[in-house]
Design an enzyme around this catalytic site. Structure first.
Site, short mmCIF file in Angstrom:
data_model
loop_
_atom_site.label_atom_id
_atom_site.label_comp_id
_atom_site.label_asym_id
_atom_site.label_seq_id
_atom_site.Cartn_x
_atom_site.Cartn_y
_atom_site.Cartn_z
N ARG A 95 0.88 -1.18 0.00
CA ARG A 95 0.00 0.00 0.00
C ARG A 95 0.91 1.22 0.00
O ARG A 95 1.54 1.51 1.01
CB ARG A 95 -0.88 -0.03 1.26
CG ARG A 95 -2.07 0.91 1.20
CD ARG A 95 -2.69 1.08 2.58
NE ARG A 95 -1.78 1.81 3.43
CZ ARG A 95 -1.79 1.78 4.76
NH1 ARG A 95 -2.66 1.05 5.41
NH2 ARG A 95 -0.92 2.48 5.47
N HIS A 145 -3.49 4.81 4.75
CA HIS A 145 -4.77 4.10 4.63
C HIS A 145 -5.80 4.93 3.87
O HIS A 145 -6.51 4.44 3.00
CB HIS A 145 -5.29 3.76 6.04
CG HIS A 145 -6.67 3.21 6.04
ND1 HIS A 145 -6.96 1.95 5.56
CD2 HIS A 145 -7.85 3.76 6.42
CE1 HIS A 145 -8.26 1.74 5.65
NE2 HIS A 145 -8.82 2.83 6.17
N TYR A 153 4.00 5.49 10.32
CA TYR A 153 4.35 4.24 11.00
C TYR A 153 5.04 3.25 10.05
O TYR A 153 5.52 2.22 10.48
CB TYR A 153 3.09 3.60 11.60
CG TYR A 153 1.94 3.58 10.60
CD1 TYR A 153 1.85 2.58 9.63
CD2 TYR A 153 0.98 4.59 10.60
CE1 TYR A 153 0.84 2.59 8.69
CE2 TYR A 153 -0.05 4.60 9.67
CZ TYR A 153 -0.11 3.60 8.71
OH TYR A 153 -1.10 3.62 7.78
C1 LIG Z 1 -14.98 -5.20 10.51
C2 LIG Z 1 -14.27 -3.91 10.24
N1 LIG Z 1 -13.35 -3.44 11.11
C3 LIG Z 1 -12.71 -2.27 10.87
C4 LIG Z 1 -13.01 -1.52 9.77
C5 LIG Z 1 -12.28 -0.18 9.49
N2 LIG Z 1 -11.32 -0.40 8.42
C6 LIG Z 1 -11.62 -0.16 7.13
S1 LIG Z 1 -10.37 -0.56 6.08
C7 LIG Z 1 -9.39 -1.06 7.37
C8 LIG Z 1 -8.02 -1.63 7.10
C9 LIG Z 1 -8.12 -2.85 6.26
O1 LIG Z 1 -6.87 -3.40 6.04
P1 LIG Z 1 -6.73 -4.52 4.93
O2 LIG Z 1 -7.82 -5.51 5.06
O3 LIG Z 1 -5.34 -5.02 5.00
O4 LIG Z 1 -6.98 -3.72 3.57
P2 LIG Z 1 -6.11 -2.47 3.02
O5 LIG Z 1 -6.81 -1.24 3.50
O6 LIG Z 1 -4.74 -2.60 3.55
O7 LIG Z 1 -6.14 -2.60 1.53
C10 LIG Z 1 -10.04 -0.90 8.58
C11 LIG Z 1 -9.44 -1.23 9.89
C12 LIG Z 1 -13.99 -2.03 8.89
N3 LIG Z 1 -14.33 -1.38 7.77
N4 LIG Z 1 -14.61 -3.21 9.14
#
Ligand SMILES: Cc1ncc(C[n+]2csc(CCOP(=O)(O)OP(=O)(O)O)c2C)c(N)n1
Ligand SMILES: [Mg+2]
Length: 335
Positions: free
Chosen positions: A254, A258, A266
């Protein structure tokens, strides 16, 4: 059913049999996705977005290469890094920017400002926000499609972080048990918000989980669009032949925070620089220039087409009205 859990494959060489025109098209979609992301970031910084801005920098080869393996009647259940997949599946720039700018004439009629939309005509079911909750839904669609004998495949995506949620297990196990035409891609981009993969799981490879479900699993380089296409095409064809689901882990990075409000401070120093060397667009560009498929003339034409297309769509969206406040609850709850 034979089970494969291949090691991370070499990124050179392609079995794809893609024509030069198709490889150019892949390059076009990679660049289109990235330029859309850049436009989204600009709009965010100009204060023109209603909510957050999520981009797919670094995930483009996974999004584009995978969706390119689908046919029109296949279903796409993308996640928040997969703008490239929406574009490949046929979503218009107009609809993308209307949605991003939360206008009243967007696909969610202004109820949302991200990729959380559905477009049944294109068989795109944009992500529900709750990570992993989309997997059982997508598996349900695969079951419905199988019962209707549509001969369609469902392609669904999840992040490294989202793959640790319980729904992942329930959904994938159900897909395996019912032998459904289902392809699940884990986009392993090293972080889930600020959490590195080392704090998420101790599995060597997330695709090893496939063994536990008795399905095919493979880990590949997620920055190599041709490799992603090849692998996904094979999985889609297997699913269409009635040979069940595949779990594909694509390794990438990534490259941004975020969301636009996250400076990613970080992320260990040097990691982004290191991954820049594997930029999905640069990688394909080098190959296409070397093969004389891409040259300064068609490259410039493509850049102009992308820029003018995005400019027109952004302008159209900016000039479109927001939904009237009075009907805010309409279409949100079932009658
Ligand atoms: C069940 C849930 N917990 C927390 C969130 C908040 N949230 C949205 S995206 C994200 C990070 C997701 O990381 P990853 O699955 O590795 O996908 P990336 O964003 O790195 O592509 C979080 C914590 C959410 N949408 N749903
Ligand atoms: Mg992640």
């Amino acid at each position: 059913m034979s089970i494969t859990a291949e090691r991370v494959g070499s990124t050179t060489g392609s079995r794809s049999g893609l024509s030069n025109q198709e490889r150019l098209e892949l390059y076009y979609f990679l660049r289109l996705a990235r330029e859309c992301d850049s436009a989204i970031l600009r709009l965010y910084k100009q204060g023109k977005m209603v909510g957050g801005a999520y981009t797919g920098y670094g995930n483009e080869a996974t999004a584009v290469g995978s969706a390119y393996a689908l046919e029109d009647n296949d279903y796409l259940f993308p996640m928040h890094r997969d703008l490239g997949a929406h574009l490949v599946k046929g979503q218009s720039l107009k609809n993308i920017f209307l949605q991003q700018l939360a206008r009243g004439n967007s696909l969610t009629r202004g109820r949302d400002g991200t990729g959380h939309y559905a477009d049944p005509a294109l068989r795109i079911y944009g992500n529900v926000s709750h990570l992993a909750a989309m997997i059982p839904m997508a598996v349900g669609v695969a079951l419905a499609s199988k019962l209707r004998k549509e001969n369609a495949v469902v392609m669904n995506y999840i992040g490294d972080g989202g793959s640790n949620v319980g729904d992942f297990h329930e959904g994938l196990n159900m897909a395996a048990v019912m032998n459904l035409p289902f392809v699940l891609i884990i986009e392993n981009n090293q972080f889930a918000y600020s959490t590195p993969t080392s704090k998420q799981h101790v599995a060597q490879k997330l695709s090893d989980r496939a063994l536990g479900y008795g399905i095919h699993g493979v880990t590949i380089d997620g920055t190599d669009v041709i490799k992603v296409y090849d692998t996904c095409r094979a999985a889609v064809e297997r699913a269409r032949r009635g040979e069940g689901p595949t779990l594909i882990e694509t390794i990438t990075m990534r490259m941004h925070g975020h969301s636009a409000s996250d400076d990613a401070s970080y992320v260990p120093k040097g990691m982004i620089e290191e991954w820049k060397k594997k930029d999905p667009i640069d990688r394909l560009e080098k190959v296409l220039l070397n093969d004389r498929v891409l040259n300064e003339v068609n490259k410039k034409q493509m850049e102009e087409k992308i820029a003018s297309g995005i400019e027109a769509a952004v302008q159209f969206a900016l000039e479109s009205p927001y939904a009237p406040g009075e009907d805010a609850a309409e279409g949100v709850y079932a009658p």
